[in-house]
Design a protein around this motif. Structure first.
Motif, mmCIF file in Angstrom:
data_model
loop_
_atom_site.group_PDB
_atom_site.id
_atom_site.type_symbol
_atom_site.label_atom_id
_atom_site.label_comp_id
_atom_site.label_asym_id
_atom_site.label_seq_id
_atom_site.Cartn_x
_atom_site.Cartn_y
_atom_site.Cartn_z
ATOM 1 N N UNK A 3 3.531 -4.160 2.329
ATOM 2 C CA UNK A 3 3.699 -3.280 1.165
ATOM 3 C C UNK A 3 3.615 -4.080 -0.134
ATOM 4 N N UNK A 4 4.268 -5.250 -0.118
ATOM 5 C CA UNK A 4 4.321 -6.048 -1.344
ATOM 6 C C UNK A 4 2.933 -6.596 -1.710
ATOM 7 N N UNK A 6 0.063 -5.321 -0.832
ATOM 8 C CA UNK A 6 -0.772 -4.190 -1.262
ATOM 9 C C UNK A 6 -0.492 -3.900 -2.728
ATOM 10 N N UNK A 7 0.811 -3.876 -3.064
ATOM 11 C CA UNK A 7 1.167 -3.570 -4.452
ATOM 12 C C UNK A 7 0.587 -4.618 -5.404
ATOM 13 N N UNK B 75 5.619 2.766 -7.528
ATOM 14 C CA UNK B 75 6.336 1.936 -6.547
ATOM 15 C C UNK B 75 7.317 2.786 -5.752
ATOM 16 N N UNK B 78 5.364 4.689 -3.234
ATOM 17 C CA UNK B 78 4.939 3.819 -2.133
ATOM 18 C C UNK B 78 6.106 3.606 -1.171
ATOM 19 N N UNK B 82 6.981 4.925 2.971
ATOM 20 C CA UNK B 82 7.450 4.075 4.048
ATOM 21 C C UNK B 82 8.681 4.676 4.724
#
Lengths: 179, 264
Positions: A3-4, A6-7, B75, B78, B82
């Motif tokens: 996730x990180x 991708x961000x 964010x 996102x 999850x």
């Protein structure tokens, strides 16, 4: 990709285009709240499908394409189909016999004012090509129209823009003379 | 090529959308046809004016409030996606989103500016590596004069930029100057040799927040990047010199560049 990461990739590739993307949305929607919604939704969708983006390709064109598809879906849902351009094109074909030269002294207001005077379908392709700097192929994909239609709309749109600019320049000169 | 055909292709020429052969034919025609050159200039001015009008129209600009909240909302979204995948993992992510929402609201805009500048710095370093060092660009560099005509009039001022003087490790000499594109970004590129190293000066349009004095930016790998703003442009000095020497080189050239771009 985590996730990180991708961000981080999204932040570096996509976020630098927010300003231009917003300006396009604002121009098309003519309403700040609608433009903010559209850009927010575009970026949300882009982040979700960022794995489909190929690094090093034109990220702005990719984002613009998402924005155009979302906008088109929204318009369809609201029964706000774009004006059928066939009839307009035919009408201009009959009336547009002379394309004036580009006036020498242009202000930003002249240019944006003239752009507003031409039909929206032409504004759209001119903005995607000249301001968003997308290729004809990218525009065709974003608007879901054939490549030949992109080229003919651009050609006609630019002629119409020059006619509108000619009118603007004439009226500006007249106003100055009156003053 | 006849004038009529040329005029149908002029906009595609300005947008760099023609095949090389067609471009060559068109340029040959333009060399001998003042009327088509005037037409081209008119269209170039209109295109540039449209771009600048659009980029500077205040009513079209996003508000700081929108920009401030954007990164945070993205964010958070996102993270919430999850959540649906794993409740246990999402608990930590949600906490991070809350922290991010609080901190992000304050710093999102600054982060956005920093990330834009960092992206440009990476492009400049990539251009240095692929153009000046490896000669490996996908698009052929073009003369600065041509780039000035077609894309950015300010690039013309780099045709006469001299090498900086007063450097501590000897004299810098100019090896090459042109305009090139890396990852979709167009630069004016001047290549120097200094102290046995290749140094690039890369200038591009941009208004990201950096001052008029050179500042070293965090860089990936062995390359050092120093940047400064000049008018409506950003300049990047890229080299594999030490950070101190890269910084000194940037200090020596900042005046020369700024004077040329002060009005651009």
């Amino acid at each position: 990709m985590s996730e990180e990461s991708t961000w981080k990739a999204f932040e570096a590739e996509a976020l630098p285009h927010v300003d231009r993307l917003f300006r396009l949305a604002m121009w098309l929607e003519r309403d700040r709240a609608a433009a903010e919604d559209l850009v927010q939704e575009t970026l949300t969708q882009a982040l979700q499908s960022f794995h489909r983006y190929t690094p090093g390709t034109n990220c702005r064109a990719w984002l613009t394409s998402i924005l155009q598809h979302l906008r088109s879906n929204r318009r369809r849902a609201q029964n706000r189909e774009p004006i059928e351009t066939g009839a307009i094109e035919e009408r201009f074909e009959q009336t547009l016999t002379f394309v004036p030269p580009v006036p020498e002294h242009l202000t930003d207001e002249d240019v944006l004012g003239a752009l507003r005077q031409i039909p929206e379908t032409y504004q759209e392709v001119i903005l995607l090509c000249d301001v968003q700097e997308m290729t004809y192929k990218e525009i065709a994909s974003a608007l879901n129209i054939p490549l030949g239609t992109v080229m003919s709309r651009l050609h006609r749109g630019r002629e119409l823009l020059r006619v509108a600019l000619g009118r603007t320049a004439t009226s500006t000169v007249k106003t100055r003379e009156m003053l | 090529m006849q004038c009529r055909e040329v005029r149908e292709l002029l906009d595609a020429f300005l947008g760099d959308q023609l095949l090389v052969e067609t471009t060559n034919d068109l340029v040959r025609h333009l060399e001998g046809c003042p009327a088509c050159r005037t037409e081209l200039e008119g269209r170039r001015v209109l295109r540039a004016r449209l771009q600048s009008a659009f980029a500077s129209a205040v009513p079209l600009a996003p508000t700081p409030q929108f920009l401030n909240g954007l990164e945070t909302r993205l964010r958070a979204h996102q993270t919430s996606r999850m959540t649906r995948r794993s409740w246990l993992r999402s608990w930590g992510a949600a906490a991070a989103a809350i922290v991010s929402a609080i901190a992000g609201g304050l710093f999102a805009r600054g982060a956005l500016h920093r990330s834009r500048l960092a992206t440009l710095a990476r492009s400049a370093a990539g251009d240095h590596q692929n153009c000046a060092i490896k000669f490996n660009l996908s698009e052929r560099p073009i003369p600065l004069e041509e780039a000035a005509r077609r894309y950015d009039p300010a690039f013309a001022s780099f045709t006469t930029l001299p090498a900086p003087t007063g450097l501590p490790n000897g004299v810098a000499e100019i090896l090459e100057r042109h305009s090139c594109v890396y990852e979709g970004r167009r630069f004016a590129h001047v290549v120097f040799r200094y102290s046995g190293h290749i140094v690039s000066l890369l200038v591009t349009e941009g208004s990201e927040s950096i001052g008029p004095s050179p500042e070293l930016l965090p860089a990936d790998g062995a390359l050092q990047v120093a940047s400064f703003s000049a008018g409506r442009h950003l300049a990047f000095v890229v080299s594999d010199l030490s950070s101190q020497d890269t910084s000194r080189f940037a200090q020596a050239i900042v005046g020369l560049v700024s004077r040329r771009l002060a009005n651009g």
